[in-house]
Scaffold this active site. Structure first.
Site, mmCIF file in Angstrom:
data_model
loop_
_atom_site.group_PDB
_atom_site.id
_atom_site.type_symbol
_atom_site.label_atom_id
_atom_site.label_comp_id
_atom_site.label_asym_id
_atom_site.label_seq_id
_atom_site.Cartn_x
_atom_site.Cartn_y
_atom_site.Cartn_z
ATOM 1 C CE1 TYR A 117 -3.587 -2.368 0.946
ATOM 2 C CE2 TYR A 117 -4.541 -0.082 0.940
ATOM 3 C CZ TYR A 117 -4.788 -1.991 0.541
ATOM 4 O OH TYR A 117 -6.050 -2.541 0.264
ATOM 5 C CE LYS A 154 2.271 -17.969 1.415
ATOM 6 N NZ LYS A 154 1.444 -18.768 2.318
ATOM 7 C CG ASP A 195 -1.653 -19.467 3.102
ATOM 8 O OD1 ASP A 195 -0.293 -19.074 4.628
ATOM 9 O OD2 ASP A 195 -0.372 -20.516 2.467
ATOM 10 C CG ASP A 216 -7.265 -4.131 1.582
ATOM 11 O OD1 ASP A 216 -8.267 -3.496 3.040
ATOM 12 O OD2 ASP A 216 -7.904 -4.189 1.012
#
Ligand code: NAD
Length: 362
Positions: A124, A191, A225, A249
Site C-alpha cells: 500500500y 507469509k 493462507d 485489508d
C-alpha cells in the site's frame, strides 16, 4: 466537554451513511460541533482537488474525523484518497472490530475479534512502476542483474517495503490495545515463510515485542493462507489479530463476513495524536442516492469515535440503541432482513430514525 470533529461525507453512499451516523451521535446528547470537509468526487468538482489541503488541515486542527467512504477507480486513474489521508496524517494503526450483534444473519454467533492492521507500508506504500515505461524497464534490468532472476520485460512492478520501525510501532500498539481492552491473545499473521525479508522482519519484530508482554498477553503466530481457513472454520479461537497492511485489508473483509457482512463492520485509523473513523465498506456506487444501504457500519464507527473521545456513556447509549434495533429486526435495511427483497425493509434514513427514537425513549 465540547468536541469539534471534522465530518467528511465522502461520495457514493458516503453522504447517506455519514448523515445517519451524525444524527445518531447527536441524539446521544453529547456536545459536538461538526466541521464539514470535502474529499473525493464532490471535492474534485468544487475545488479541483480530490483531497483539498483544507480537509487535511481541518483534521490536523480538530484531531478527530468521521469519514464516509470514497471511490477509488480500479487500475488507472488516481490513487486512493483514503490511503492518501492515512499516509498524510501518519494514521499508522487501522483498528477494525468484528463483533457479532444478536439478530444479524450470520453463520457464527458470539464472535468478538479485532483486526489491527499496519496502515503505512507494505504494497500500500504506492511505490509502483507502470508496465512499458522506460524507468520500469531500467528497474527490471537492474533488479534482474542484481539478484540473478528473470523478470519479464513487460511486467509492472509494485514494491513492498516493511520496516523494523513501523512493524514495532504496530505490534506494540496491538499489545497496548489488548491490555487496555482486556483482551487475552494476539495472533501475528504473515507469509514469513515466503517473504523472508519483509514479512519475516515483521514476524521477528513481533516476537521481540511479545517478550515485553510475556505472562500478560498470549502470543501466537500464523501464516495468512492458513489463517484464512482457520478463521472460517474456528473463528472463536482468535482474539486480536495484528497484520501487515495488505493481509489486514483482506482479512478485515473476511472477518466482516463472519459477523454479517460489510454493512456492519466499523473501523478506525489511529495516529499519534489524531484519528479518523470510517466504515470498512466502500462507496457502493450502485446504491448511491437510493436511501437503501445499511448505516450500521458508519454508526458503529461513530461508537468507536465516541470511545476515543472518552465519551463512554454516549458510546454505550448509541451502541445499546443500535443493538436493540438490530435484534428486533423490524426497522432495518434490506441486507439485515431474511431475504434481500423483503418488503418490510426500511431505508437508511428510517433505520437511523428508529435508533434515534430508541435513544430518546430510554
Ligand atoms: P463496497 O464496500 O463499496 O461494496 C461492495 C458491496 O458490499 C456492495 O455492492 C453492497 O452489496 C455491499 N455493501 C457495502 N456497503 C454496504 C452497506 N452500508 N449496506 C449494505 N450493503 C453494503 O466495495 P467495492 O464495490 O469493492 O468498492 C466501491 C468503491 O469504494 C471502490 O472505488 C473502492 O475503492 C472504494 N472503497 C473505499 C473505501 C473507503 O473509503 N475507506 C473502502 C473500501 C472501498
Amino acid at each position: 466537554m465540547k468536541h469539534r470533529v471534522t465530518l467528511i461525507p465522502g461520495d457514493g453512499i458516503g453522504p447517506e451513511v455519514s448523515a445517519a451516523a451524525q444524527r445518531c451521535i447527536e441524539a446521544t446528547g453529547i456536545n459536538i460541533e461538526w466541521e464539514v470537509a470535502l474529499a473525493g468526487e464532490e471535492a474534485l468538482q468544487k475545488t479541483g482537488s480530490l483531497l483539498p489541503t483544507a480537509t487535511l488541515e481541518s483534521i490536523k486542527k480538530n484531531k478527530v474525523a468521521l469519514k464516509g467512504p470514497i471511490t477509488t477507480p480500479i487500475g488507472g486513474g488516481f490513487r486512493s484518497v483514503n490511503v492518501a489521508i492515512r499516509h498524510a496524517l501518519d494514521l499508522y494503526a487501522c483498528v477494525r472490530p468484528a463483533k457479532y450483534y444478536p439478530g444479524i444473519k450470520s453463520y457464527y454467533k458470539d464472535i468478538d475479534l479485532v483486526i489491527i492492521r499496519e496502515n503505512s507500508e507494505d504494497l500500500y506504500a504506492g511505490i509502483e512502476f507502470e508496465q512499458g515505461k522506460n524507468e520500469t524497464l531500467k528497474l527490471i534490468h537492474d533488479i534482474s542483474a542484481y539478484c540473478k532472476k528473470d523478470i519479464r520485460d513487460d511486467s509492472g512492478i509494485s514494491i513492498k517495503p516493511i520496516s523494523r520501525f513501523a512493524s514495532e510501532r504496530i505490534v506494540r500498539y496491538a499489545f497496548e490495545y489488548a491490555l487496555q481492552y482486556k483482551r487475552k491473545k494476539i495472533t501475528v499473521i504473515t507469509k514469513a515463510n515466503i517473504m523472508k525479508f519483509t514479512d519475516g522482519l515483521f514476524l521477528t519484530v513481533a516476537r521481540e515485542v511479545a517478550r515485553d508482554y510475556k505472562n500478560r498477553i498470549i502470543f501466537e503466530e500464523a501464516l495468512v493462507d492458513n489463517m484464512a481457513m482457520q478463521l472460517v472454520q474456528k473463528p472463536h479461537n482468535y482474539d486480536c489479530l495484528v497484520l501487515p497492511n495488505l493481509y489486514g485489508d483482506i482479512l478485515s473483509d473476511l472477518c466482516a463476513g463472519l459477523v454479517g457482512g460489510l454493512g456492519i463492520a466499523p473501523g478506525s485509523n489511529i495516529g499519534i495524536d489524531m484519528a479518523v473513523f470510517e466504515a470498512v465498506h466502500g462507496s457502493a456506487p450502485k446504491y448511491r442516492g437510493m436511501n437503501k444501504v445499511n448505516p450500521t457500519a458508519m454508526i458503529l464507527s461513530g461508537v468507536l469515535m465516541l470511545r476515543y473521545l472518552k465519551e463512554d456513556k454516549a458510546a454505550n447509549i448509541l451502541e445499546n440503541a443500535l443493538r436493540d434495533i438490530l435484534s428486533e429486526k423490524q426497522f432495518v435495511t434490506y441486507d439485515l432482513k431474511p431475504t434481500p427483497n423483503d418488503a418490510s425493509a426500511v431505508g437508511t434514513i428510517e433505520m437511523a430514525d428508529a435508533i434515534i427514537k430508541r435513544i430518546k425513549h430510554k
